[in-house]
Design a protein around this motif. Structure first.
Motif, PDB file in Angstrom:
ATOM      1  N   TYR A 175       0.837  -1.202   0.000  1.00  0.00           N
ATOM      2  CA  TYR A 175       0.000   0.000   0.000  1.00  0.00           C
ATOM      3  C   TYR A 175       0.868   1.247   0.000  1.00  0.00           C
ATOM      4  O   TYR A 175       0.615   2.190  -0.775  1.00  0.00           O
ATOM      5  CB  TYR A 175      -0.949   0.007   1.211  1.00  0.00           C
ATOM      6  N   GLN A 196      -8.110   3.873  -2.041  1.00  0.00           N
ATOM      7  CA  GLN A 196      -7.007   2.918  -1.901  1.00  0.00           C
ATOM      8  C   GLN A 196      -6.707   2.657  -0.424  1.00  0.00           C
ATOM      9  O   GLN A 196      -6.428   1.530  -0.028  1.00  0.00           O
ATOM     10  CB  GLN A 196      -5.753   3.430  -2.622  1.00  0.00           C
ATOM     11  N   LYS A 197      -6.774   3.693   0.369  1.00  0.00           N
ATOM     12  CA  LYS A 197      -6.550   3.547   1.815  1.00  0.00           C
ATOM     13  C   LYS A 197      -7.645   2.668   2.429  1.00  0.00           C
ATOM     14  O   LYS A 197      -7.374   1.807   3.267  1.00  0.00           O
ATOM     15  CB  LYS A 197      -6.541   4.932   2.461  1.00  0.00           C
ATOM     16  N   SER A 206      -7.090  -0.990   1.456  1.00  0.00           N
ATOM     17  CA  SER A 206      -5.988  -1.545   2.241  1.00  0.00           C
ATOM     18  C   SER A 206      -6.437  -1.853   3.670  1.00  0.00           C
ATOM     19  O   SER A 206      -6.112  -2.913   4.217  1.00  0.00           O
ATOM     20  CB  SER A 206      -4.808  -0.574   2.257  1.00  0.00           C
TER      21      SER A 206
END
Length: 147
Positions: free
Chosen positions: A56, A87-88, A91
């Motif tokens: 990540y 994206q965070k 993850s």
């Protein structure tokens, strides 16, 4: 004759006790192996989580660099901000799933270990009861034969 009957009963009882001890020892070893597998699984899960965090971080740095190179203002471009936030989130979801899976597998291994130990103790107790019964029948048979 009664003497030989007592000797036979004694030998049979001793064999029962030894078999029970062997079963208990085998169950202990299997429980130990299961505990070791649980610990190895936990270490593997922690390594997977660390790898996922690393991936990540690398992906985020790469994306930020690509956006900056294309002339997009990372601080004020809402689509870039939304992309990075998504994206965070992905993850975090992955890490949460890894943690839940690790916990479920560890819990299952712990229950398995307890069941193995309990089974070994039960086998030992059963062998003691069988040995006691064998001796009782042997003594009773010797008494009956002596009459």
């Amino acid at each position: 004759m009664a003497f030989f009957q007592l000797i036979g009963a004694f030998m049979s009882a001793k064999a029962s006790l030894e078999a029970g001890k062997a079963k208990e020892d085998a169950a202990r070893m299997e429980a130990f192996n299961t505990e070791t597998e649980r610990e190895q699984g936990e270490v593997l899960a922690l390594q997977q989580a660390a790898q996922r965090r690393y991936e990540y971080d690398i992906a985020t740095k790469t994306n930020v660099a690509m956006f900056a190179a294309s002339g997009r203002d990372i601080g004020s471009d809402r689509s870039v901000e939304a992309f990075l936030e998504k994206q965070k989130e992905i993850s975090a979801t992955d890490l949460s799933r890894l943690a839940q899976q690790r916990q479920m597998e560890a819990s299952a291994r712990t229950r398995e270990t307890m069941a193995l130990r309990r089974g070994g103790k039960n086998a030992r107790r059963a062998s003691m009861l069988k040995a006691t019964a064998t001796m009782a029948y042997g003594i009773q048979g010797a008494i009956d034969t002596a009459k």
